[in-house]
Design an enzyme around this catalytic site. Structure first.
Site, PDB file in Angstrom:
ATOM      1  N   SER A  74       0.889  -1.174   0.000  1.00 47.38           N
ATOM      2  CA  SER A  74       0.000   0.000   0.000  1.00 47.38           C
ATOM      3  C   SER A  74       0.920   1.215   0.000  1.00 47.38           C
ATOM      4  CB  SER A  74      -0.830  -0.012   1.286  1.00 47.38           C
ATOM      5  OG  SER A  74      -1.430   1.249   1.496  1.00 47.38           O
TER       6      SER A  74
ATOM      7  N   TYR B 272      -2.329  -1.696  10.731  1.00 44.46           N
ATOM      8  CA  TYR B 272      -2.374  -1.930   9.282  1.00 44.46           C
ATOM      9  C   TYR B 272      -1.066  -1.455   8.638  1.00 44.46           C
ATOM     10  CZ  TYR B 272      -3.890  -1.728   4.420  1.00 44.46           C
ATOM     11  OH  TYR B 272      -3.980  -1.890   3.052  1.00 44.46           O
TER      12      TYR B 272
HETATM   13  N1  LIG Z   1      -8.799  -0.560  -1.153  1.00 43.18           N
HETATM   14  C1  LIG Z   1      -7.765   0.183  -0.817  1.00 43.18           C
HETATM   15  O1  LIG Z   1      -7.883   1.418  -0.643  1.00 43.18           O
HETATM   16  C2  LIG Z   1      -6.393  -0.452  -0.679  1.00 43.18           C
HETATM   17  C3  LIG Z   1      -5.268   0.390  -0.681  1.00 43.18           C
HETATM   18  C4  LIG Z   1      -4.006  -0.169  -0.523  1.00 43.18           C
HETATM   19  C5  LIG Z   1      -3.872  -1.547  -0.385  1.00 43.18           C
HETATM   20  N2  LIG Z   1      -4.968  -2.343  -0.386  1.00 43.18           N
HETATM   21  C6  LIG Z   1      -4.764  -3.788  -0.221  1.00 43.18           C
HETATM   22  O2  LIG Z   1      -5.374  -4.468  -1.291  1.00 43.18           O
HETATM   23  C7  LIG Z   1      -5.688  -5.802  -0.905  1.00 43.18           C
HETATM   24  C8  LIG Z   1      -7.098  -6.135  -1.349  1.00 43.18           C
HETATM   25  O3  LIG Z   1      -8.008  -5.272  -0.684  1.00 43.18           O
HETATM   26  P1  LIG Z   1      -9.298  -4.687  -1.413  1.00 43.18           P
HETATM   27  O4  LIG Z   1      -9.184  -3.221  -1.417  1.00 43.18           O
HETATM   28  O5  LIG Z   1      -9.553  -5.391  -2.662  1.00 43.18           O
HETATM   29  O6  LIG Z   1     -10.424  -5.023  -0.307  1.00 43.18           O
HETATM   30  P2  LIG Z   1     -11.630  -6.060  -0.323  1.00 43.18           P
HETATM   31  O7  LIG Z   1     -12.502  -5.819  -1.500  1.00 43.18           O
HETATM   32  O8  LIG Z   1     -12.238  -5.970   1.020  1.00 43.18           O
HETATM   33  O9  LIG Z   1     -10.911  -7.469  -0.511  1.00 43.18           O
HETATM   34  C9  LIG Z   1     -10.181  -8.075   0.505  1.00 43.18           C
HETATM   35  C10 LIG Z   1     -10.012  -9.532   0.132  1.00 43.18           C
HETATM   36  O10 LIG Z   1      -9.170 -10.184   1.112  1.00 43.18           O
HETATM   37  C11 LIG Z   1      -9.794 -11.401   1.453  1.00 43.18           C
HETATM   38  N3  LIG Z   1      -9.396 -11.923   2.751  1.00 43.18           N
HETATM   39  C12 LIG Z   1      -9.473 -11.343   3.968  1.00 43.18           C
HETATM   40  N4  LIG Z   1      -9.038 -12.200   4.913  1.00 43.18           N
HETATM   41  C13 LIG Z   1      -8.679 -13.346   4.275  1.00 43.18           C
HETATM   42  C14 LIG Z   1      -8.145 -14.588   4.690  1.00 43.18           C
HETATM   43  N5  LIG Z   1      -7.912 -14.876   5.964  1.00 43.18           N
HETATM   44  N6  LIG Z   1      -7.868 -15.530   3.737  1.00 43.18           N
HETATM   45  C15 LIG Z   1      -8.114 -15.283   2.437  1.00 43.18           C
HETATM   46  N7  LIG Z   1      -8.636 -14.128   1.985  1.00 43.18           N
HETATM   47  C16 LIG Z   1      -8.910 -13.176   2.900  1.00 43.18           C
HETATM   48  C17 LIG Z   1     -11.286 -11.093   1.412  1.00 43.18           C
HETATM   49  O11 LIG Z   1     -11.991 -12.312   1.358  1.00 43.18           O
HETATM   50  P3  LIG Z   1     -13.470 -12.525   1.930  1.00 43.18           P
HETATM   51  O12 LIG Z   1     -14.388 -12.154   0.806  1.00 43.18           O
HETATM   52  O13 LIG Z   1     -13.534 -13.971   2.273  1.00 43.18           O
HETATM   53  O14 LIG Z   1     -13.630 -11.642   3.130  1.00 43.18           O
HETATM   54  C18 LIG Z   1     -11.348 -10.293   0.125  1.00 43.18           C
HETATM   55  O15 LIG Z   1     -11.359 -11.130  -0.997  1.00 43.18           O
HETATM   56  C19 LIG Z   1      -5.455  -5.870   0.608  1.00 43.18           C
HETATM   57  O16 LIG Z   1      -4.207  -6.495   0.852  1.00 43.18           O
HETATM   58  C20 LIG Z   1      -5.409  -4.404   1.025  1.00 43.18           C
HETATM   59  O17 LIG Z   1      -4.608  -4.220   2.166  1.00 43.18           O
HETATM   60  C21 LIG Z   1      -6.240  -1.831  -0.535  1.00 43.18           C
END
Ligand SMILES: NC(=O)c1ccc[n+]([C@@H]2O[C@H](COP(=O)([O-])OP(=O)(O)OC[C@H]3O[C@@H](n4cnc5c(N)ncnc54)[C@H](OP(=O)(O)O)[C@@H]3O)[C@@H](O)[C@H]2O)c1
Length: 271
Positions: A133, A146
């Site tokens: 991130s 985080y």
């Molecule tokens: N959105 C942002 O602003 C942002 C910015 C920087 C970095 N990121 C990073 O991007 C990545 C994806 O996030 P996103 O924004 O796409 O959010 P998201 O839509 O909430 O997706 C998160 C994903 O992680 C999965 N997950 C959570 N715990 C898990 C576990 N124990 N085992 C397997 N899967 C698990 C969730 O699965 P379930 O459906 O089963 O809950 C979901 O598929 C993360 O690493 C986050 O830190 C996001």
């Protein structure tokens, strides 16, 4: 022959958009998630298969590589994407919440990576892309857990690149800025502890500001394109900032003294 990518956390957001883009580009996609039985749309894509993977479960982590290899014969890219945010005043957090944040965002990545290294070594090539991130390189108030999980991932990924280059295994990371996904909804676990006082105003300002900014952020397709670039550009580049303002904020972080930079961050977050 088509290449294959394995994606963790493909049920929503960045993982899901990446699965769709790679499938569209003709790649085989192993879309892993905690509850594949609930997935309807992705399983209709011809070159995509769903697999069960909770990154905190050792038995899942051990099984997934041979399972996918059996279906697709080889795996070219591991995309460690699953993650969530444990946020709020650190004083309110429990040891269990701290451990779980690191189990998903850091140890899950390390454990799956450990399964893949011997496999990629044997094949003589491979790629690992981790999802950091922009806050893997600076911090924001109330995101101490985080941020520290992403800082850990940055250190891990950077050091791993040195070790694996000799085996023709590329190691990269994606650094998204705010992206409109479920991250600020169901993936944001806010600490609740009424016995701890003094943070109400900060929590109200910062968390609601974050959610509002997230609503205006670009969608996860932007990040999926960056993952595709990282997987196919043939370079040894380590970091791929992505999303609105990601490059600018990381440049400011590089050139400004930390105290100046942090003043700007605090002002912006408290708006
Ligand atoms: N959105 C942002 O602003 C942002 C910015 C920087 C970095 N990121 C990073 O991007 C990545 C994806 O996030 P996103 O924004 O796409 O959010 P998201 O839509 O909430 O997706 C998160 C994903 O992680 C999965 N997950 C959570 N715990 C898990 C576990 N124990 N085992 C397997 N899967 C698990 C969730 O699965 P379930 O459906 O089963 O809950 C979901 O598929 C993360 O690493 C986050 O830190 C996001």
């Amino acid at each position: 022959m088509s290449k294959t990518i394995l994606i963790t956390g493909a049920s929503s957001g960045i993982g899901r958009a990446t699965a769709k883009l790679f499938a569209e580009k003709g790649w085989n996609v192993a879309a892993t998630m905690r509850s594949p039985e609930e997935e309807k749309e992705l399983k209709e894509l011809p070159n995509l298969r769903l697999y069960t993977l909770d990154v905190t479960k050792k038995e899942h982590l051990k099984k997934i590589l041979p399972e996918v290899e059996k279906d697709f014969s080889s795996i070219d890219v591991l995309f460690n994407n699953a993650g969530y945010g444990a946020v709020g005043a650190f004083e309110k957090s429990s040891e269990e919440q701290v451990l779980h944040q690191f189990q998903v965002n850091v140890f899950g990545v390390m454990d799956l990576t450990r399964e893949f290294i011997p496999y990629f070594k044997k094949r003589g090539e491979g790629m690992i892309i981790n999802t950091s991130s922009v806050v893997g390189r600076f911090t924001i108030p109330l995101y101490s857990l985080y941020c520290s999980s992403k800082w850990a991932l940055e250190g891990f990924t950077e050091a791993l690149q040195f070790e694996l280059k000799q085996f023709n295994i590329k190691v990269k990371m994606i650094e998204p800025a705010a992206i409109k996904t479920d991250f600020h909804g169901r993936s944001l676990k806010v600490f609740e502890n009424d016995a701890v006082k003094g943070y109400n105003k900060m929590e109200k300002n910062i968390l609601s500001g974050m959610r509002k900014r997230n609503e205006k952020a670009p969608g996860p397709e932007v990040v999926a394109k960056t993952v595709f670039k990282a997987a196919t550009d043939g370079s040894q580049k380590l970091r791929y900032p992505t999303g609105k303002g990601a490059g600018a904020v990381l440049f400011a972080r590089k050139i400004l003294p930390t105290s100046w930079f942090n003043k700007l961050v605090f002002k912006q977050q408290s708006r």
